[in-house]
Design a protein around this motif. Sequence first.
Motif, mmCIF file in Angstrom:
data_model
loop_
_atom_site.group_PDB
_atom_site.id
_atom_site.type_symbol
_atom_site.label_atom_id
_atom_site.label_comp_id
_atom_site.label_asym_id
_atom_site.label_seq_id
_atom_site.Cartn_x
_atom_site.Cartn_y
_atom_site.Cartn_z
ATOM 1 N N ASN A 66 -8.982 0.075 -2.127
ATOM 2 C CA ASN A 66 -9.090 0.107 -3.713
ATOM 3 C C ASN A 66 -10.599 -0.095 -4.130
ATOM 4 O O ASN A 66 -10.854 0.840 -5.130
ATOM 5 C CB ASN A 66 -8.199 -1.166 -4.233
ATOM 6 C CG ASN A 66 -6.940 -1.049 -3.937
ATOM 7 O OD1 ASN A 66 -6.564 -1.611 -3.153
ATOM 8 N ND2 ASN A 66 -6.063 -0.169 -4.509
ATOM 9 N N ARG A 85 -12.453 -5.712 -6.130
ATOM 10 C CA ARG A 85 -12.314 -4.271 -5.440
ATOM 11 C C ARG A 85 -14.112 -4.374 -4.947
ATOM 12 O O ARG A 85 -14.135 -3.752 -4.011
ATOM 13 C CB ARG A 85 -12.321 -3.179 -6.406
ATOM 14 C CG ARG A 85 -10.668 -3.535 -6.640
ATOM 15 C CD ARG A 85 -10.166 -2.155 -7.494
ATOM 16 N NE ARG A 85 -8.721 -2.069 -7.423
ATOM 17 C CZ ARG A 85 -7.930 -0.987 -7.590
ATOM 18 N NH1 ARG A 85 -8.575 0.306 -7.789
ATOM 19 N NH2 ARG A 85 -6.607 -1.207 -7.725
ATOM 20 N N LYS A 88 -7.710 -4.139 2.614
ATOM 21 C CA LYS A 88 -7.047 -2.808 1.943
ATOM 22 C C LYS A 88 -7.935 -3.233 0.471
ATOM 23 O O LYS A 88 -8.017 -1.939 -0.048
ATOM 24 C CB LYS A 88 -5.481 -3.387 1.569
ATOM 25 C CG LYS A 88 -4.733 -2.190 1.083
ATOM 26 C CD LYS A 88 -4.458 -2.310 -0.438
ATOM 27 C CE LYS A 88 -3.851 -1.274 -0.936
ATOM 28 N NZ LYS A 88 -3.672 -1.458 -2.329
ATOM 29 N N LYS A 146 -10.292 -4.977 -12.439
ATOM 30 C CA LYS A 146 -10.040 -4.514 -11.074
ATOM 31 C C LYS A 146 -11.422 -4.675 -10.376
ATOM 32 O O LYS A 146 -11.571 -5.093 -9.175
ATOM 33 C CB LYS A 146 -9.740 -3.174 -11.027
ATOM 34 C CG LYS A 146 -8.506 -2.559 -11.272
ATOM 35 C CD LYS A 146 -8.256 -1.214 -11.490
ATOM 36 C CE LYS A 146 -6.827 -0.644 -11.696
ATOM 37 N NZ LYS A 146 -6.612 0.703 -11.832
ATOM 38 N N HIS A 170 -11.438 3.727 -3.867
ATOM 39 C CA HIS A 170 -10.781 4.499 -4.817
ATOM 40 C C HIS A 170 -11.375 4.182 -6.327
ATOM 41 O O HIS A 170 -11.720 5.262 -6.864
ATOM 42 C CB HIS A 170 -9.472 3.824 -4.913
ATOM 43 C CG HIS A 170 -8.255 4.752 -4.670
ATOM 44 N ND1 HIS A 170 -6.904 4.507 -4.983
ATOM 45 C CD2 HIS A 170 -8.323 6.105 -4.562
ATOM 46 C CE1 HIS A 170 -6.315 5.439 -4.799
ATOM 47 N NE2 HIS A 170 -7.082 6.605 -4.483
ATOM 48 N N ASP A 192 0.810 -1.338 0.004
ATOM 49 C CA ASP A 192 -0.055 0.058 -0.028
ATOM 50 C C ASP A 192 0.803 1.233 0.004
ATOM 51 O O ASP A 192 1.561 1.486 0.867
ATOM 52 C CB ASP A 192 -0.962 -0.170 1.069
ATOM 53 C CG ASP A 192 -1.893 1.236 1.020
ATOM 54 O OD1 ASP A 192 -2.092 1.850 0.176
ATOM 55 O OD2 ASP A 192 -2.959 1.365 2.245
ATOM 56 N N ARG A 193 0.701 1.987 -1.077
ATOM 57 C CA ARG A 193 1.147 3.399 -1.095
ATOM 58 C C ARG A 193 0.498 3.930 -2.267
ATOM 59 O O ARG A 193 0.430 3.330 -3.187
ATOM 60 C CB ARG A 193 2.751 3.441 -1.303
ATOM 61 C CG ARG A 193 3.288 4.942 -0.851
ATOM 62 C CD ARG A 193 4.781 4.831 -0.552
ATOM 63 N NE ARG A 193 5.010 5.908 0.321
ATOM 64 C CZ ARG A 193 6.300 6.172 0.748
ATOM 65 N NH1 ARG A 193 7.394 5.624 0.134
ATOM 66 N NH2 ARG A 193 6.468 7.288 1.457
HETATM 67 C C1 CS2 Z 1 -5.254 2.598 -7.086
HETATM 68 C C2 CS2 Z 1 -4.217 1.987 -6.658
HETATM 69 O O1 CS2 Z 1 -4.751 2.897 -9.588
HETATM 70 C C3 CS2 Z 1 -5.401 2.467 -8.912
HETATM 71 O O2 CS2 Z 1 -6.234 1.540 -9.161
HETATM 72 O O3 CS2 Z 1 -6.435 2.347 -6.628
HETATM 73 O O4 CS2 Z 1 -3.265 2.223 -7.540
HETATM 74 C C4 CS2 Z 1 -3.845 2.561 -5.245
HETATM 75 O O5 CS2 Z 1 -3.201 3.961 -5.306
HETATM 76 C C5 CS2 Z 1 -2.836 1.813 -4.539
HETATM 77 O O6 CS2 Z 1 -3.058 0.370 -4.536
HETATM 78 C C6 CS2 Z 1 -2.575 2.305 -3.086
HETATM 79 O O7 CS2 Z 1 -1.876 1.254 -2.426
#
Ligand code: CS2
Length: 494
Positions: A300, A385, A295, A381, A303, A230-231
């Motif tokens: 994700n 997710r 996580k 994804k 996100h 994770d970052r």
């Molecule tokens: C993001 C990931 O681009 C993406 O799909 O959700 O790259 C996210 O920033 C990383 O998993 C964070 O650890």
Amino acid sequence: MTEEDRLCETTLARLAKDTQTPGYDRGQIQTGIVHLGIGAFHRAHQAVYTDAVLANGDSRWGILGVSLRSADTRDALLPQDGLYTVAVRDGSGDSFRVIGSITNVLVAPEDPEAVLEAMTSPAVKIVSLTVTEKGYCYAPATASLDERHPDIVHDLGNPAAPRSAIGFIVEALALRRANGLEPFTLLSCDNLPANGETLKRVVTRFAELRGPGLATFIRENVAFPSTMVDRIVPATTDVDRSVVHETTGLRDAWPIMTEPFTQWVVEDHFPSGRPAWEEVGVTFVADVDAFELMKLRLLNGSHSTLAYLGYLAGHETVSDVMQADGFGAFVEAMMDEEITPTLPPLSGFDLASYKEQLRERFRNPALRHRTWQIAMDGSQKLPQRLLNTIGQRLEQNQPFGRLALGVAGWMRYATGIDEKGGQIDVRDPLADEFRKRTEGKSSAPEILDAYLGMKQIFGEDLASNAAFHTAVGAALEKLLKDGSAKAVLESIGG
Ligand code: CS2
């Protein structure tokens, strides 16, 4: 711009005083790790932890990075002796550190043999990967090898000159076996559930297709520890390059922008040895699954949802989305009410602060993390997710309206037309198929059915589930009629 102000071994001494430098003799470093997929994420994460191990005095763990496609990273880094700057940014200021753990970069399509040679060196104990979801050449819904994938077909026919990460790994293991060398440990650092097991599944299947002996050898002798990484690492822009140049005093062709937060949880199964990563902040556990699910689903999943709905509502970055009316409350409710009840317990872990911290990270005003970047490769994804979480909500007979809005947001986004009728640059290995399936369709039921026909994403169960159909259909209807901003506000009762 002149060459004298370019970051490299001989200019290091000219860096601004508060820029941290490797501080160890890079000439002594051996290559102990080959990393496949040397993108920005790897350079902000594993390479930084490993830099700290080298600084602690263990010189066995230099990283040889491999690009499986383009020469960009090699062309940027080799003139800099592999050095690059990591800029850590949040609202309170930036800090800069030059990383020295990359010993070399190879571009696989230019010279596959050189990559195999590196992977068969006796000093190499670990082959790690950040090749993104699509690099595993699997069907997203089942995570099993896609035997018709063009790269897999190619690599089975040309084992000595592979194209895919899987092809390289299996050929290198076959060569090591033939040469009587112990195998390396395979370390997946991609955002997949049970990423070690997934890698093992596709690698052994591919090996089986090459011959039964090799597959048995791999099954019995190769370790595939799973990891949670994770970052947040947004793509680097030219503005970022200028900031780095001005602040550090040296020009870096490809610096990395990231956040202060960083986490790496790894299963401790490395029969041929590993760096003492535990001394530099890595957590070793017996089983990483609960961390990984937490996580993937909370970070994700949120996100991706923020990326699709935020993009449709006209927002460029995640921090812009988090500031827009209703989105912060929306993501909080989605995390607490719909995702958290699906997570396995993690004893002693403070989930409430973890979630609060996640939202704080999404709000980071100094990171310009584009919704468009996160929206990429949705077909690869979505299952881990959002869809698996929904599957569990269905089993529990519980509502999942916000997750459904996330899925509908993806469907709306992937049609390639935004809310104002403009084009969206949809990047996805299945983008052509989306276009074909949705062309000329404008009503929610038609679009929904077009996507649900893609069993490689939705699987059999979800695609034919009536409650799923109803919830995503209603969400899509709302998005098409009212737009994303209003749909989000309504879903929090606003
Ligand atoms: C993001 C990931 O681009 C993406 O799909 O959700 O790259 C996210 O920033 C990383 O998993 C964070 O650890």
